[in-house]
Scaffold this motif. Structure first.
Motif, PDB file in Angstrom:
ATOM      1  N   VAL A  23      25.913  14.479 -55.207  1.00 40.60           N
ATOM      2  CA  VAL A  23      24.558  14.021 -54.884  1.00 40.60           C
ATOM      3  C   VAL A  23      24.615  12.641 -54.224  1.00 40.60           C
ATOM      4  O   VAL A  23      23.875  12.369 -53.273  1.00 40.60           O
ATOM      5  CB  VAL A  23      23.658  14.000 -56.144  1.00 40.60           C
ATOM      6  CG1 VAL A  23      22.295  13.414 -55.834  1.00 40.60           C
ATOM      7  CG2 VAL A  23      23.523  15.404 -56.718  1.00 40.60           C
ATOM      8  N   ASP A  24      25.504  11.792 -54.699  1.00 38.83           N
ATOM      9  CA  ASP A  24      25.697  10.471 -54.098  1.00 38.83           C
ATOM     10  C   ASP A  24      26.082  10.609 -52.624  1.00 38.83           C
ATOM     11  O   ASP A  24      25.499   9.947 -51.750  1.00 38.83           O
ATOM     12  CB  ASP A  24      26.777   9.710 -54.877  1.00 38.83           C
ATOM     13  CG  ASP A  24      27.101   8.350 -54.303  1.00 38.83           C
ATOM     14  OD1 ASP A  24      26.158   7.547 -54.098  1.00 38.83           O
ATOM     15  OD2 ASP A  24      28.289   8.070 -54.059  1.00 38.83           O
ATOM     16  N   LEU A  25      27.032  11.489 -52.329  1.00 40.74           N
ATOM     17  CA  LEU A  25      27.435  11.688 -50.932  1.00 40.74           C
ATOM     18  C   LEU A  25      26.317  12.335 -50.123  1.00 40.74           C
ATOM     19  O   LEU A  25      26.123  11.993 -48.947  1.00 40.74           O
ATOM     20  CB  LEU A  25      28.706  12.521 -50.852  1.00 40.74           C
ATOM     21  CG  LEU A  25      29.981  11.839 -51.332  1.00 40.74           C
ATOM     22  CD1 LEU A  25      31.193  12.721 -51.073  1.00 40.74           C
ATOM     23  CD2 LEU A  25      30.188  10.487 -50.692  1.00 40.74           C
ATOM     24  N   MET A  26      25.561  13.252 -50.719  1.00 44.84           N
ATOM     25  CA  MET A  26      24.429  13.864 -50.033  1.00 44.84           C
ATOM     26  C   MET A  26      23.403  12.801 -49.646  1.00 44.84           C
ATOM     27  O   MET A  26      22.918  12.760 -48.513  1.00 44.84           O
ATOM     28  CB  MET A  26      23.771  14.916 -50.944  1.00 44.84           C
ATOM     29  CG  MET A  26      22.574  15.608 -50.328  1.00 44.84           C
ATOM     30  SD  MET A  26      21.560  16.622 -51.456  1.00 44.84           S
ATOM     31  CE  MET A  26      22.694  17.303 -52.610  1.00 44.84           C
ATOM     32  N   ARG A  27      23.091  11.939 -50.592  1.00 44.76           N
ATOM     33  CA  ARG A  27      22.117  10.870 -50.341  1.00 44.76           C
ATOM     34  C   ARG A  27      22.586   9.979 -49.197  1.00 44.76           C
ATOM     35  O   ARG A  27      21.842   9.685 -48.267  1.00 44.76           O
ATOM     36  CB  ARG A  27      21.912  10.042 -51.613  1.00 44.76           C
ATOM     37  CG  ARG A  27      20.976   8.836 -51.445  1.00 44.76           C
ATOM     38  CD  ARG A  27      20.898   7.994 -52.722  1.00 44.76           C
ATOM     39  NE  ARG A  27      22.187   7.577 -53.241  1.00 44.76           N
ATOM     40  CZ  ARG A  27      22.920   6.550 -52.756  1.00 44.76           C
ATOM     41  NH1 ARG A  27      22.463   5.858 -51.735  1.00 44.76           N
ATOM     42  NH2 ARG A  27      24.083   6.231 -53.296  1.00 44.76           N
ATOM     43  N   ALA A  63      18.693  18.704 -53.887  1.00 46.71           N
ATOM     44  CA  ALA A  63      18.442  18.236 -52.517  1.00 46.71           C
ATOM     45  C   ALA A  63      16.954  18.052 -52.222  1.00 46.71           C
ATOM     46  O   ALA A  63      16.600  17.532 -51.160  1.00 46.71           O
ATOM     47  CB  ALA A  63      19.046  19.220 -51.519  1.00 46.71           C
ATOM     48  N   LYS A  64      16.096  18.441 -53.146  1.00 44.05           N
ATOM     49  CA  LYS A  64      14.655  18.459 -52.861  1.00 44.05           C
ATOM     50  C   LYS A  64      14.065  17.092 -52.507  1.00 44.05           C
ATOM     51  O   LYS A  64      13.057  17.017 -51.817  1.00 44.05           O
ATOM     52  CB  LYS A  64      13.885  19.111 -53.998  1.00 44.05           C
ATOM     53  CG  LYS A  64      13.792  18.294 -55.265  1.00 44.05           C
ATOM     54  CD  LYS A  64      13.029  19.039 -56.357  1.00 44.05           C
ATOM     55  CE  LYS A  64      12.876  18.252 -57.608  1.00 44.05           C
ATOM     56  NZ  LYS A  64      14.060  17.791 -58.276  1.00 44.05           N
ATOM     57  N   ASP A  65      14.707  16.019 -52.936  1.00 41.85           N
ATOM     58  CA  ASP A  65      14.187  14.685 -52.641  1.00 41.85           C
ATOM     59  C   ASP A  65      14.629  14.147 -51.281  1.00 41.85           C
ATOM     60  O   ASP A  65      14.255  13.038 -50.906  1.00 41.85           O
ATOM     61  CB  ASP A  65      14.619  13.697 -53.732  1.00 41.85           C
ATOM     62  CG  ASP A  65      13.976  14.018 -55.074  1.00 41.85           C
ATOM     63  OD1 ASP A  65      12.870  14.591 -55.088  1.00 41.85           O
ATOM     64  OD2 ASP A  65      14.593  13.707 -56.107  1.00 41.85           O
ATOM     65  N   PHE A  66      15.409  14.936 -50.555  1.00 39.71           N
ATOM     66  CA  PHE A  66      15.916  14.505 -49.257  1.00 39.71           C
ATOM     67  C   PHE A  66      15.332  15.421 -48.184  1.00 39.71           C
ATOM     68  O   PHE A  66      15.800  16.542 -48.004  1.00 39.71           O
ATOM     69  CB  PHE A  66      17.449  14.565 -49.242  1.00 39.71           C
ATOM     70  CG  PHE A  66      18.087  13.824 -50.393  1.00 39.71           C
ATOM     71  CD1 PHE A  66      18.173  12.437 -50.387  1.00 39.71           C
ATOM     72  CD2 PHE A  66      18.579  14.514 -51.485  1.00 39.71           C
ATOM     73  CE1 PHE A  66      18.749  11.760 -51.448  1.00 39.71           C
ATOM     74  CE2 PHE A  66      19.167  13.844 -52.550  1.00 39.71           C
ATOM     75  CZ  PHE A  66      19.238  12.456 -52.527  1.00 39.71           C
ATOM     76  N   PRO A  67      14.298  14.968 -47.460  1.00 42.46           N
ATOM     77  CA  PRO A  67      13.581  15.853 -46.538  1.00 42.46           C
ATOM     78  C   PRO A  67      14.411  16.375 -45.366  1.00 42.46           C
ATOM     79  O   PRO A  67      14.084  17.414 -44.811  1.00 42.46           O
ATOM     80  CB  PRO A  67      12.413  14.990 -46.035  1.00 42.46           C
ATOM     81  CG  PRO A  67      12.757  13.596 -46.382  1.00 42.46           C
ATOM     82  CD  PRO A  67      13.711  13.630 -47.527  1.00 42.46           C
ATOM     83  N   ASN A  68      15.491  15.702 -45.018  1.00 41.90           N
ATOM     84  CA  ASN A  68      16.304  16.152 -43.884  1.00 41.90           C
ATOM     85  C   ASN A  68      17.524  16.957 -44.319  1.00 41.90           C
ATOM     86  O   ASN A  68      18.432  17.195 -43.526  1.00 41.90           O
ATOM     87  CB  ASN A  68      16.734  14.969 -43.020  1.00 41.90           C
ATOM     88  CG  ASN A  68      17.621  13.984 -43.752  1.00 41.90           C
ATOM     89  OD1 ASN A  68      17.545  13.828 -44.968  1.00 41.90           O
ATOM     90  ND2 ASN A  68      18.476  13.305 -43.008  1.00 41.90           N
TER      91      ASN A  68
END
Length: 167
Positions: A23-27, A63-68
């Motif tokens: 999640v850290d890398l996704m962010r 991933a729901k908090d990351f719109p892209n």
């Protein structure tokens, strides 16, 4: 002059389970690129704890908090997935020096298969440098506390899966 084409990065992995390091890398990758696809691998070469559908559900939830960010399953060659989706960059995480040799070789092979696609390596934040899905699964199966390595919803799924395995 900037390129009018949005930069699409693809972050592939088995994500079994998705950890806070993932999640850290996704962010962080979602801030670097216009679009990010989390490519959840079917994992044909691995025996996974969670099914592909479960891993997709977990990834979509986190991933729901990351719109892209979009989450998509894939099987087969990463190259085919990247080309099919028009990817420009492959994002890979490097936790420790031991990851480097494998990731370096994979990046070289991917460069041969996809010369127009770059591989970008991101290192996790300090608190996630030694977190891996493999360690999390093993610790959970042995009754250890993995609450600081996974999201609460993933922790519940892990507890349920461990209880099912022991039943």
């Amino acid at each position: 002059m900037t390129d009018p084409v949005a930069t699409l990065a693809i972050y592939p992995g088995t994500f079994d389970p998705m950890t806070l390091g993932h999640v850290d890398l996704m962010r962080r990758a979602s801030r670097l690129f216009d679009r990010l696809i989390i490519a959840v691998a079917a994992g044909h070469h691995k025996k996974t704890m969670f099914s592909l559908d479960e891993r997709l559900a977990i990834a979509k939830e986190l991933a729901k908090d990351f719109p892209n960010v979009e989450v998509i399953a894939f099987s087969g060659l990463l190259r085919d997935f990247v080309v099919q989706h028009g990817g420009h960059v492959v994002v890979r995480g490097l936790r420790a020096v031991s990851d480097f040799e494998y990731e370096f070789q994979m990046a070289g092979m991917n460069r041969q298969l996809m010369p127009d696609v770059e591989t970008v390596f991101l290192t996790p934040s300090d608190q996630y440098q030694f977190v891996s899905g493999t360690f999390v699964r093993e610790i959970a199966m042995l009754g250890g506390d993995v609450s600081k390595f996974v999201a609460p919803s993933v922790l519940e799924r892990l507890r349920t899966r461990v209880a099912q395995a022991k039943a």
